[in-house]
Scaffold this active site. Structure first.
Site, PDB file in Angstrom:
ATOM      1  N   LYS A 225       0.790  -1.236  -0.021  1.00 58.63           N
ATOM      2  CA  LYS A 225       0.060  -0.063  -0.192  1.00 58.63           C
ATOM      3  C   LYS A 225       0.724   1.336   0.013  1.00 58.63           C
ATOM      4  O   LYS A 225       0.322   2.284  -0.570  1.00 58.63           O
ATOM      5  CB  LYS A 225      -0.948   0.137   1.077  1.00 58.63           C
ATOM      6  CG  LYS A 225      -0.384   0.216   2.513  1.00 58.63           C
ATOM      7  CD  LYS A 225      -1.113   0.079   3.584  1.00 58.63           C
ATOM      8  CE  LYS A 225      -0.403  -0.001   4.982  1.00 58.63           C
ATOM      9  NZ  LYS A 225      -1.167  -0.509   6.249  1.00 58.63           N
TER      10      LYS A 225
ATOM     11  N   ARG B 157      -7.189   0.505  17.392  1.00 57.03           N
ATOM     12  CA  ARG B 157      -7.632   0.628  16.051  1.00 57.03           C
ATOM     13  C   ARG B 157      -8.703  -0.369  15.796  1.00 57.03           C
ATOM     14  O   ARG B 157      -9.617  -0.427  16.615  1.00 57.03           O
ATOM     15  CB  ARG B 157      -6.468   0.878  14.944  1.00 57.03           C
ATOM     16  CG  ARG B 157      -6.956   1.342  13.518  1.00 57.03           C
ATOM     17  CD  ARG B 157      -5.750   1.507  12.546  1.00 57.03           C
ATOM     18  NE  ARG B 157      -5.577   0.342  11.847  1.00 57.03           N
ATOM     19  CZ  ARG B 157      -4.715  -0.047  10.922  1.00 57.03           C
ATOM     20  NH1 ARG B 157      -3.984   0.960  10.680  1.00 57.03           N
ATOM     21  NH2 ARG B 157      -4.370  -1.035  10.555  1.00 57.03           N
TER      22      ARG B 157
END
Ligand code: PLP
Length: 359
Positions: free
Chosen positions: A36, A131
């Site tokens: 990514k 998260r």
């Protein structure tokens, strides 16, 4: 080829991948190469694949679709919890997703039923970074959902550190992950293939011989691309830190006052600037800006050049003390950090130049 340009040395990248993969291999750990940071650029994905990453992983479905086309045989993992709306495409183009919600598992199962296929998931566990992930006490609900979803294969458990809460990986936390995995194994009456113990920031545990036995996968991006570990606040001594750099072209060079003159309002981003008066100084502008890059993540190769700030399309530099040739049309080079790399790779105005230097 034009500028601005992110120049990537493929040999140095391959060396980094190779070193990390070997180190992990010696410790019974397989590596998922995380693409990514460079938007799954084809040459980069091929390098990660051919240097021994057993999976390729990305947070964006668009990137994974691109990877599926370039490397049809590779195993592909979606790193971000799938959006319900993208599940049909996720099951079609990828092999596995990280998940944290029982509802997501049910949605995947229904989708598989209508497509007559199966799909793999790794359950994310939140061990403090806050998260994504289930808390240990949520395991029963997740297990229940998995038991009811016969077309979803839970192949592992995983954890993420240092991405939101800045929590560092530790031997203790990874032992907790293994215990959580054992509970899931017992409940599902099957073995999990993967105990996925984090990202670049988990490498120190291997280096120090503290990686718990049983952790058998890491998902690595930053170490390959930059040779750094932002969460651990270190450069990784056995990796190259000079895999890539940014090149930008100078469009103005001028002696100017160092303090803005006139009545001061806000800048283009709503901040009220305050610059100290250092007298008249030579400044340069390069043709790249906040639309393309996270400017605070850039550092000029030439240490005597100072980044003063930026607007959308311009970066303003103090070049008074530089001994280099500062002229319009010349190219200045900068190192990049993870945030800068990510933005540069995403900007359509920035070229990505992957090359193999001779030797
Ligand atoms: C981005 C990401 C990684 C890779 O992190 P690096 O620090 O670049 O090694 C691993 N896992 C997840 C879930 C991610 O989102």
């Amino acid at each position: 080829m034009g500028w601005p340009r992110l120049v990537i040395n493929e040999n140095k990248l391959r060396q980094n991948v190779n070193r990390v993969v070997k180190l992990c291999e010696e410790n019974g750990i397989k590596v998922a190469g995380v693409t990514k940071g460079l938007c799954a650029h084809p040459a980069i994905a091929r390098a990660l694949d051919s240097e021994g990453c057993s999976w390729l992983a990305d947070s964006r479905l668009d990137n994974l679709v691109q990877l599926r086309i370039i490397l049809p045989e590779s195993s592909l993992m979606l790193l971000r919890i799938p959006m319900p709306s993208e599940i049909p495409l996720v099951t079609r183009y990828t092999d596995c997703s990280l998940v944290s919600m029982p509802q997501t598992v049910s949605l995947i199962d229904s989708c598989c039923q209508s497509l007559n296929c199966r799909y793999k998931v790794i359950i994310m566990c939140d061990l403090g970074d806050l998260r994504e992930g289930i808390l240990i006490e949520d395991i029963p609900l997740m297990v229940n959902s998995l038991k009811n979803c016969s077309r979803v294969d839970c192949i592992g458990i995983g954890v993420n550190f240092g991405c939101f809460g800045g929590v560092l990986p530790s031997e203790e936390k990874l032992l907790d992950l293994i215990s959580a995995g054992k509970i899931i194994e017992k409940e599902l009456e099957k073995e999990l293939t993967f105990f996925s113990g984090g990202a670049t920031s988990s490498l120190p545990l291997i280096e120090e011989g503290k990686m718990p036995l049983g952790i058998n996968q890491l998902r690595i991006g930053e170490a390959f691309f930059l040779g750094t570990d932002t969460t651990g606040m270190r450069t990784i001594p056995y990796l190259n830190q000079d895999v890539m750099h940014l090149e930008a072209e100078i469009i103005e060079v001028r002696k100017k006052p160092s303090r803005p003159f006139g009545k001061i309002g806000a800048d283009a981003f709503g901040n009220i600037p305050d610059f100290p008066d250092r007298g008249n100084r030579r400044r340069a502008i390069v043709a790249i800006g906040k639309q393309d890059v996270r400017v605070t993540g850039l550092h000029p190769f030439d240490d005597s050049i100072e980044v003063l700030g930026a607007s959308s399309d311009h970066i303003i530099l103090d070049v008074e003390d530089s001994k280099g040739l500062i002229e319009i049309g010349n190219i200045l080079k900068f190192t990049v950090d993870y945030g800068a790399m990510l933005a540069l790779a995403t900007s359509p105005y920035v070229e990505i130049d992957v090359h193999h230097p001779a030797g």
